[in-house]
Design a protein around this motif. Sequence first.
Motif, PDB file in Angstrom:
ATOM      1  N   VAL A 183     -13.164  16.160   4.936  1.00  0.00           N
ATOM      2  CA  VAL A 183     -13.157  15.243   3.800  1.00  0.00           C
ATOM      3  C   VAL A 183     -13.976  15.898   2.697  1.00  0.00           C
ATOM      4  CG1 VAL A 183     -13.907  12.992   2.946  1.00  0.00           C
ATOM      5  CG2 VAL A 183     -12.935  13.194   5.253  1.00  0.00           C
ATOM      6  N   PHE A 184     -13.392  16.043   1.497  1.00  0.00           N
ATOM      7  CA  PHE A 184     -14.132  16.724   0.434  1.00  0.00           C
ATOM      8  C   PHE A 184     -14.181  15.955  -0.876  1.00  0.00           C
ATOM      9  CE2 PHE A 184      -9.756  18.211  -0.001  1.00  0.00           C
ATOM     10  CZ  PHE A 184      -9.544  18.300  -1.367  1.00  0.00           C
ATOM     11  N   GLY A 185     -13.674  14.728  -0.889  1.00  0.00           N
ATOM     12  CA  GLY A 185     -13.735  13.935  -2.110  1.00  0.00           C
ATOM     13  C   GLY A 185     -13.459  12.470  -1.839  1.00  0.00           C
ATOM     14  N   GLN A 186     -13.506  11.670  -2.896  1.00  0.00           N
ATOM     15  CA  GLN A 186     -13.287  10.237  -2.760  1.00  0.00           C
ATOM     16  C   GLN A 186     -12.697   9.669  -4.043  1.00  0.00           C
ATOM     17  OE1 GLN A 186     -13.845   8.241  -0.062  1.00  0.00           O
ATOM     18  NE2 GLN A 186     -12.943   6.540  -1.201  1.00  0.00           N
ATOM     19  N   VAL A 187     -11.597   8.946  -3.918  1.00  0.00           N
ATOM     20  CA  VAL A 187     -11.035   8.207  -5.044  1.00  0.00           C
ATOM     21  C   VAL A 187     -11.957   7.028  -5.333  1.00  0.00           C
ATOM     22  CG1 VAL A 187      -9.080   6.827  -5.846  1.00  0.00           C
ATOM     23  CG2 VAL A 187      -8.676   8.912  -4.508  1.00  0.00           C
ATOM     24  N   ILE A 188     -12.332   6.859  -6.591  1.00  0.00           N
ATOM     25  CA  ILE A 188     -13.347   5.853  -6.921  1.00  0.00           C
ATOM     26  C   ILE A 188     -12.816   4.703  -7.788  1.00  0.00           C
ATOM     27  CG2 ILE A 188     -15.265   7.452  -6.653  1.00  0.00           C
ATOM     28  CD1 ILE A 188     -15.312   7.892  -9.653  1.00  0.00           C
ATOM     29  N   ASP A 189     -11.513   4.709  -8.055  1.00  0.00           N
ATOM     30  CA  ASP A 189     -10.942   3.549  -8.741  1.00  0.00           C
ATOM     31  C   ASP A 189      -9.433   3.498  -8.481  1.00  0.00           C
ATOM     32  OD1 ASP A 189      -9.847   5.533 -10.379  1.00  0.00           O
ATOM     33  OD2 ASP A 189     -10.208   4.416 -12.243  1.00  0.00           O
ATOM     34  N   ASN A 190      -8.829   2.374  -8.821  1.00  0.00           N
ATOM     35  CA  ASN A 190      -7.370   2.207  -8.779  1.00  0.00           C
ATOM     36  C   ASN A 190      -6.752   2.623  -7.438  1.00  0.00           C
ATOM     37  OD1 ASN A 190      -7.667   1.408 -11.404  1.00  0.00           O
ATOM     38  ND2 ASN A 190      -6.839   3.269 -12.311  1.00  0.00           N
ATOM     39  N   LEU A 191      -7.340   2.155  -6.353  1.00  0.00           N
ATOM     40  CA  LEU A 191      -6.787   2.458  -5.027  1.00  0.00           C
ATOM     41  C   LEU A 191      -5.390   1.879  -4.849  1.00  0.00           C
ATOM     42  CD1 LEU A 191      -9.944   2.043  -2.767  1.00  0.00           C
ATOM     43  CD2 LEU A 191      -8.678   4.148  -3.194  1.00  0.00           C
ATOM     44  N   TRP A 192      -5.018   0.971  -5.714  1.00  0.00           N
ATOM     45  CA  TRP A 192      -3.656   0.421  -5.646  1.00  0.00           C
ATOM     46  C   TRP A 192      -2.611   1.504  -5.928  1.00  0.00           C
ATOM     47  CZ3 TRP A 192      -1.235   1.172 -10.250  1.00  0.00           C
ATOM     48  CH2 TRP A 192      -2.018   1.257 -11.384  1.00  0.00           C
ATOM     49  N   VAL A 193      -3.017   2.581  -6.614  1.00  0.00           N
ATOM     50  CA  VAL A 193      -2.088   3.690  -6.836  1.00  0.00           C
ATOM     51  C   VAL A 193      -1.741   4.341  -5.500  1.00  0.00           C
ATOM     52  CG1 VAL A 193      -1.752   5.936  -7.934  1.00  0.00           C
ATOM     53  CG2 VAL A 193      -2.930   4.106  -9.182  1.00  0.00           C
ATOM     54  N   VAL A 194      -2.753   4.509  -4.637  1.00  0.00           N
ATOM     55  CA  VAL A 194      -2.502   5.041  -3.290  1.00  0.00           C
ATOM     56  C   VAL A 194      -1.551   4.119  -2.543  1.00  0.00           C
ATOM     57  CG1 VAL A 194      -3.552   5.708  -1.077  1.00  0.00           C
ATOM     58  CG2 VAL A 194      -4.785   6.117  -3.215  1.00  0.00           C
ATOM     59  N   ASP A 195      -1.791   2.808  -2.647  1.00  0.00           N
ATOM     60  CA  ASP A 195      -0.908   1.836  -1.990  1.00  0.00           C
ATOM     61  C   ASP A 195       0.528   1.952  -2.510  1.00  0.00           C
ATOM     62  OD1 ASP A 195      -3.089   0.811  -0.590  1.00  0.00           O
ATOM     63  OD2 ASP A 195      -3.499  -0.709  -2.109  1.00  0.00           O
ATOM     64  N   SER A 196       0.668   2.084  -3.816  1.00  0.00           N
ATOM     65  CA  SER A 196       2.003   2.162  -4.418  1.00  0.00           C
ATOM     66  C   SER A 196       2.766   3.380  -3.907  1.00  0.00           C
ATOM     67  CB  SER A 196       1.890   2.217  -5.946  1.00  0.00           C
ATOM     68  OG  SER A 196       1.334   1.025  -6.458  1.00  0.00           O
ATOM     69  N   VAL A 197       2.086   4.531  -3.832  1.00  0.00           N
ATOM     70  CA  VAL A 197       2.737   5.743  -3.338  1.00  0.00           C
ATOM     71  C   VAL A 197       3.074   5.600  -1.857  1.00  0.00           C
ATOM     72  CG1 VAL A 197       2.478   8.228  -2.958  1.00  0.00           C
ATOM     73  CG2 VAL A 197       1.590   7.196  -5.058  1.00  0.00           C
TER      74      VAL A 197
END
Length: 236
Positions: A183-197
């Motif tokens: 693990v080398f990073g972290q998404v810090i906003d708009n996790l709904w984009v991950v859900d959409s994809v």
Amino acid sequence: MISNKKTLLFLLASFISLQTFSQSKRKDYLVTFSTPFGEMHAILHNEAPQHKKNFLKLVNKKFYDGLLFHRVIKSFMIQGGDPNSKKAKEGELLGNGDVGYKVPAEITPELFHKKGALAAARDNNPEKASSGCQYYIVQGQVWNDSSLTKQMARSPLRTYTEEQKNVYKTIGGTPHLDGNYTVFGQVIDNLWVVDSVANQARDKNNRPLKDIPMKITYKKMRKKKITKLYAYSFEE
């Protein structure tokens, strides 16, 4: 007079050097992932310095621009970074493209696969070295005490803090990947984009039926500004 001038120049150079170092401590890189569904932002962890440097190098070269999220699995993760995906034909099997090198594993217990974790894909090499370019972002799911215990049992060499367990039971993630991938990073906003994809229809190889291209950029920003904009707290 010459000696004093040399001393002055030395002190001035030292001051500039210290100032530069101090500024680097106050700033970090904000990474932007642009997709057809919107943008999301991420930070890269200093605990995985080789992965961080490599990812920024590729982003700087615009390596990822136009590549696809070629493998998406709902309640698990979304994967991209295969250079062969840029001009891939419809239905073409993807996932084997690379840049000709691997990045040594940088697996640490502090970095785990919570939702939004940015991690490096890899093959089955025994050293757990990462692909030089392919990555995934965790969607995962929320676990209860019973199901989390079973998931953690799949990574028997890992121990978990109570805080990490609570994250898996509230925010969610994929705990069985811990200890096996960097693990080398972290998404810090708009996790709904991950859900959409992740929620897109896909074929038998988990490639989305409709192409999902990406563009990745970064900029250096004051940590305080990142915290203010995205409510992300950096570890000191």
